[in-house]
Design a protein around this motif. Structure first.
Motif, PDB file in Angstrom:
ATOM      1  N   TRP A 160       0.812  -1.216   0.000  1.00  0.00           N
ATOM      2  CA  TRP A 160       0.000   0.000   0.000  1.00  0.00           C
ATOM      3  C   TRP A 160       0.850   1.271   0.000  1.00  0.00           C
ATOM      4  CZ3 TRP A 160      -0.351  -3.901   3.660  1.00  0.00           C
ATOM      5  CH2 TRP A 160      -1.383  -4.826   3.442  1.00  0.00           C
ATOM      6  N   GLY A 161       2.162   1.131   0.097  1.00  0.00           N
ATOM      7  CA  GLY A 161       3.014   2.306   0.103  1.00  0.00           C
ATOM      8  C   GLY A 161       3.090   3.020   1.427  1.00  0.00           C
ATOM      9  N   ARG A 162       2.835   2.293   2.523  1.00  0.00           N
ATOM     10  CA  ARG A 162       2.948   2.909   3.851  1.00  0.00           C
ATOM     11  C   ARG A 162       4.405   3.196   4.196  1.00  0.00           C
ATOM     12  NH1 ARG A 162      -0.976  -1.407   5.558  1.00  0.00           N
ATOM     13  NH2 ARG A 162      -3.041  -0.434   5.581  1.00  0.00           N
ATOM     14  N   ASN A 163       5.306   2.379   3.679  1.00  0.00           N
ATOM     15  CA  ASN A 163       6.723   2.506   3.979  1.00  0.00           C
ATOM     16  C   ASN A 163       7.502   2.805   2.702  1.00  0.00           C
ATOM     17  OD1 ASN A 163       6.917   1.392   6.980  1.00  0.00           O
ATOM     18  ND2 ASN A 163       5.543   0.033   5.853  1.00  0.00           N
ATOM     19  N   SER A 164       8.687   3.357   2.876  1.00  0.00           N
ATOM     20  CA  SER A 164       9.525   3.654   1.717  1.00  0.00           C
ATOM     21  C   SER A 164      10.040   2.359   1.106  1.00  0.00           C
ATOM     22  CB  SER A 164      10.706   4.526   2.132  1.00  0.00           C
ATOM     23  OG  SER A 164      11.584   3.792   2.968  1.00  0.00           O
ATOM     24  N   PRO A 165      10.277   2.348  -0.196  1.00  0.00           N
ATOM     25  CA  PRO A 165      10.859   1.154  -0.828  1.00  0.00           C
ATOM     26  C   PRO A 165      12.177   0.747  -0.183  1.00  0.00           C
ATOM     27  CG  PRO A 165       9.997   2.623  -2.507  1.00  0.00           C
ATOM     28  CD  PRO A 165       9.905   3.365  -1.211  1.00  0.00           C
ATOM     29  N   SER A 166      12.986   1.726   0.234  1.00  0.00           N
ATOM     30  CA  SER A 166      14.281   1.390   0.836  1.00  0.00           C
ATOM     31  C   SER A 166      14.105   0.616   2.135  1.00  0.00           C
ATOM     32  CB  SER A 166      15.097   2.660   1.085  1.00  0.00           C
ATOM     33  OG  SER A 166      14.421   3.537   1.978  1.00  0.00           O
ATOM     34  N   LYS A 167      13.076   0.954   2.913  1.00  0.00           N
ATOM     35  CA  LYS A 167      12.832   0.214   4.155  1.00  0.00           C
ATOM     36  C   LYS A 167      12.362  -1.201   3.869  1.00  0.00           C
ATOM     37  CE  LYS A 167      10.435   0.453   8.596  1.00  0.00           C
ATOM     38  NZ  LYS A 167       9.543   1.246   9.479  1.00  0.00           N
ATOM     39  N   ILE A 168      11.497  -1.344   2.881  1.00  0.00           N
ATOM     40  CA  ILE A 168      11.009  -2.675   2.513  1.00  0.00           C
ATOM     41  C   ILE A 168      12.169  -3.558   2.057  1.00  0.00           C
ATOM     42  CG2 ILE A 168       9.541  -3.941   0.898  1.00  0.00           C
ATOM     43  CD1 ILE A 168       7.670  -1.489   0.895  1.00  0.00           C
ATOM     44  N   TRP A 169      13.052  -3.022   1.210  1.00  0.00           N
ATOM     45  CA  TRP A 169      14.211  -3.790   0.748  1.00  0.00           C
ATOM     46  C   TRP A 169      15.168  -4.096   1.900  1.00  0.00           C
ATOM     47  CZ3 TRP A 169      15.312  -6.290  -3.682  1.00  0.00           C
ATOM     48  CH2 TRP A 169      14.485  -6.042  -4.783  1.00  0.00           C
ATOM     49  N   ALA A 170      15.335  -3.147   2.816  1.00  0.00           N
ATOM     50  CA  ALA A 170      16.258  -3.360   3.940  1.00  0.00           C
ATOM     51  C   ALA A 170      15.822  -4.530   4.802  1.00  0.00           C
ATOM     52  CB  ALA A 170      16.357  -2.086   4.784  1.00  0.00           C
ATOM     53  N   ILE A 171      14.519  -4.671   5.018  1.00  0.00           N
ATOM     54  CA  ILE A 171      14.023  -5.748   5.876  1.00  0.00           C
ATOM     55  C   ILE A 171      13.901  -7.053   5.096  1.00  0.00           C
ATOM     56  CG2 ILE A 171      12.037  -6.535   7.221  1.00  0.00           C
ATOM     57  CD1 ILE A 171      11.596  -3.587   8.006  1.00  0.00           C
ATOM     58  N   ASN A 172      13.255  -7.012   3.950  1.00  0.00           N
ATOM     59  CA  ASN A 172      12.951  -8.248   3.236  1.00  0.00           C
ATOM     60  C   ASN A 172      14.156  -8.859   2.532  1.00  0.00           C
ATOM     61  OD1 ASN A 172      10.374  -7.748   4.077  1.00  0.00           O
ATOM     62  ND2 ASN A 172       9.575  -7.190   2.082  1.00  0.00           N
ATOM     63  N   TYR A 173      14.999  -8.008   1.957  1.00  0.00           N
ATOM     64  CA  TYR A 173      16.150  -8.534   1.219  1.00  0.00           C
ATOM     65  C   TYR A 173      17.418  -8.527   2.071  1.00  0.00           C
ATOM     66  CZ  TYR A 173      19.729  -9.186  -2.335  1.00  0.00           C
ATOM     67  OH  TYR A 173      20.801  -9.657  -3.036  1.00  0.00           O
ATOM     68  N   GLN A 174      17.810  -7.350   2.560  1.00  0.00           N
ATOM     69  CA  GLN A 174      19.033  -7.286   3.357  1.00  0.00           C
ATOM     70  C   GLN A 174      18.888  -8.084   4.649  1.00  0.00           C
ATOM     71  OE1 GLN A 174      22.035  -6.042   2.423  1.00  0.00           O
ATOM     72  NE2 GLN A 174      22.767  -7.026   4.297  1.00  0.00           N
ATOM     73  N   GLY A 175      17.702  -8.078   5.225  1.00  0.00           N
ATOM     74  CA  GLY A 175      17.469  -8.884   6.426  1.00  0.00           C
ATOM     75  C   GLY A 175      17.700 -10.356   6.167  1.00  0.00           C
ATOM     76  N   THR A 176      17.237 -10.833   5.009  1.00  0.00           N
ATOM     77  CA  THR A 176      17.450 -12.236   4.643  1.00  0.00           C
ATOM     78  C   THR A 176      18.933 -12.509   4.408  1.00  0.00           C
ATOM     79  OG1 THR A 176      15.247 -12.329   3.655  1.00  0.00           O
ATOM     80  CG2 THR A 176      16.799 -14.053   3.023  1.00  0.00           C
ATOM     81  N   ARG A 177      19.625 -11.575   3.775  1.00  0.00           N
ATOM     82  CA  ARG A 177      21.064 -11.728   3.576  1.00  0.00           C
ATOM     83  C   ARG A 177      21.776 -11.829   4.929  1.00  0.00           C
ATOM     84  NH1 ARG A 177      24.812 -10.843  -0.323  1.00  0.00           N
ATOM     85  NH2 ARG A 177      23.270 -10.052  -1.804  1.00  0.00           N
ATOM     86  N   ASN A 178      21.341 -11.017   5.894  1.00  0.00           N
ATOM     87  CA  ASN A 178      21.956 -11.056   7.223  1.00  0.00           C
ATOM     88  C   ASN A 178      21.729 -12.405   7.900  1.00  0.00           C
ATOM     89  OD1 ASN A 178      22.824  -8.410   6.920  1.00  0.00           O
ATOM     90  ND2 ASN A 178      21.092  -7.534   8.033  1.00  0.00           N
ATOM     91  N   VAL A 179      20.547 -12.975   7.707  1.00  0.00           N
ATOM     92  CA  VAL A 179      20.253 -14.287   8.290  1.00  0.00           C
ATOM     93  C   VAL A 179      21.135 -15.362   7.663  1.00  0.00           C
ATOM     94  CG1 VAL A 179      18.486 -16.087   8.480  1.00  0.00           C
ATOM     95  CG2 VAL A 179      17.897 -13.705   8.975  1.00  0.00           C
ATOM     96  N   ILE A 180      21.273 -15.332   6.340  1.00  0.00           N
ATOM     97  CA  ILE A 180      22.132 -16.309   5.664  1.00  0.00           C
ATOM     98  C   ILE A 180      23.582 -16.170   6.134  1.00  0.00           C
ATOM     99  CG2 ILE A 180      23.084 -17.001   3.422  1.00  0.00           C
ATOM    100  CD1 ILE A 180      20.391 -16.173   2.187  1.00  0.00           C
ATOM    101  N   ASN A 181      24.060 -14.942   6.226  1.00  0.00           N
ATOM    102  CA  ASN A 181      25.436 -14.723   6.686  1.00  0.00           C
ATOM    103  C   ASN A 181      25.640 -15.203   8.110  1.00  0.00           C
ATOM    104  OD1 ASN A 181      26.242 -13.630   4.239  1.00  0.00           O
ATOM    105  ND2 ASN A 181      25.885 -11.513   4.860  1.00  0.00           N
ATOM    106  N   ALA A 182      24.622 -15.012   8.954  1.00  0.00           N
ATOM    107  CA  ALA A 182      24.716 -15.502  10.330  1.00  0.00           C
ATOM    108  C   ALA A 182      24.829 -17.022  10.350  1.00  0.00           C
ATOM    109  CB  ALA A 182      23.505 -15.042  11.137  1.00  0.00           C
ATOM    110  N   CYS A 183      24.088 -17.697   9.472  1.00  0.00           N
ATOM    111  CA  CYS A 183      24.184 -19.157   9.381  1.00  0.00           C
ATOM    112  C   CYS A 183      25.609 -19.569   9.025  1.00  0.00           C
ATOM    113  CB  CYS A 183      23.210 -19.688   8.334  1.00  0.00           C
ATOM    114  SG  CYS A 183      21.471 -19.622   8.792  1.00  0.00           S
ATOM    115  N   LYS A 184      26.189 -18.886   8.042  1.00  0.00           N
ATOM    116  CA  LYS A 184      27.529 -19.239   7.594  1.00  0.00           C
ATOM    117  C   LYS A 184      28.565 -18.977   8.681  1.00  0.00           C
ATOM    118  CE  LYS A 184      26.590 -18.337   2.683  1.00  0.00           C
ATOM    119  NZ  LYS A 184      26.896 -17.476   1.511  1.00  0.00           N
TER     120      LYS A 184
END
Length: 369
Positions: free
Chosen positions: A90-114
């Motif tokens: 709905w555009g409540r949040n900025s695209p940068s925030k959405i990418w930071a959580i959904n994409y970069q957050g997932t990258r952080n989880v994968i890196n933590a696993c490694k």
């Protein structure tokens, strides 16, 4: 208290709608789990009361978009269930925030696993990594292998799609200690059930509108919906399969499904809202599609113009209109074949639980008058 033997699970986004149901499911039906760490930005300490003699629930405040925060929560963990995401079409949040959580957050989880030597990662994806696509092409009774022109618009769908791809590509990657990472992803269709925040907002919005709902899509535009308890159950079974059948589930994606009926979004919601006096206006869309498209476009323009003055987030935009008016249903048994999934909660009970929760909202609404 002495350390207890068993597996340590980390559930990111564990205080959210799905996360809460999942944590409860893991406590009640999980096997060999001694600790569940619930990781979220907005914490609910009441989840710690779910702890039993066998399983300890610890709530940790943190943000998946912050690598150090994820790494600290993941120390000593055996398996991560990554449900944390910012759902925003709905555009409540900025695209940068959405990418930071959904994409970069997932990258952080994968890196933590490694870095921490964590072997098992289960990712909560979404049907929207497949569609409905931007062309409005229907996906009817499709499965994980059905050819479909994936054409995604908007930061939510795009960030979730790239996050899923990253998780599945990480399957087989080396982790600290000389072991390898085993990953898979689950793709829920529209999740419903008690304590669904989006349905609660819909409820209050329709109350203000006199308990009437305008029909946007024809009854023939069916969508797959799945009960939150069954999504949680599938997560539990998939997590178990990551450990016990890594060669089968590793690198795989699975749609979440149960025996909920295929109906339009609006007609499905009326299964729970109807008994509380809500009613649908019309058997066909009250406005032609072109008119609704113009209204959706106008809403987006107004949102852009008013953004400096405050928050204006209309529920109707071109993206949500496309989702509602494009059929998307799944018919698959892949999860059943790969790790023995069968719906835990039948449709009749799923409907009764959700309708009961709507009645509770009614009672609370009446007391608040």
């Amino acid at each position: 208290m002495a350390d207890r033997p068993g597996q340590v699970y980390l559930v990111t986004g564990g205080c959210g709608f799905l996360g809460r149901h999942l944590v409860k499911m893991l406590v009640e039906r999980g096997e060999g789990i001694s600790e569940i760490r619930v990781f979220d930005t907005k914490v609910d300490r009441e989840l710690e009361s779910l702890s039993t003699v066998a399983v300890r629930v610890n709530v940790i405040q943190g943000d998946v978009s912050e690598a150090d925060s994820v790494r600290d929560a993941a120390r000593g963990v055996d398996l991560i269930i990554h449900t944390a995401a910012l759902i925003d079409v709905w555009g409540r949040n900025s695209p940068s925030k959405i990418w930071a959580i959904n994409y970069q957050g997932t990258r952080n989880v994968i890196n933590a696993c490694k870095e921490m030597g964590i072997q098992f990662l289960l990712h909560t994806s979404s049907m929207e990594v497949v569609g409905p696509n931007a062309k409005g092409e229907h996906f009817i009774r499709g499965d994980e292998d059905t050819p479909y022109a994936i054409e995604l618009e908007g930061p939510y769908a795009q960030s979730k799609a790239q996050a899923e791809e990253m998780v599945l590509s990480a399957n087989g990657a080396a982790v600290a200690g000389g072991k390898t990472l085993v990953t898979c992803a689950l793709r829920p269709t529209g999740i419903y059930g008690e304590n669904n925040g989006m349905m609660e907002k819909l409820y209050h919005g329709l109350v203000k509108f006199g308990r009437k709902r305008l029909r946007l899509a024809g009854q023939e535009i069916e969508h797959g919906r799945v009960y939150v308890g069954n999504v949680a159950w599938m997560h539990l079974l998939a997590a178990r399969a990551l450990r016990e059948r890594p060669g089968t589930v590793g690198g795989q994606a699975y749609f979440c499904y149960d025996d909920s009926p295929y109906l339009s979004y609006e007609d499905f919601d009326m299964q729970f809202l109807g008994p509380s006096g809500f009613r649908m206006l019309g058997h066909k869309p009250l406005l032609p599609y072109f008119t609704m498209y113009l209204l959706a476009l106008l809403a987006e323009v107004l949102q852009w113009l008013l953004r400096p003055l405050g928050s204006f987030t209309p529920s109707l935009n071109r993206y949500t209109l496309n989702v509602v008016t494009t059929a998307f249903t799944v018919q698959t048994d892949k999860a059943a074949r790969h790790f023995g999934y069968k719906p835990l909660v039948p449709w009749a009970e799923s409907m009764a639980r959700t309708a009961g929760w709507v009645r509770e909202l009614d009672e609370a609404c009446s007391k608040g008058k």
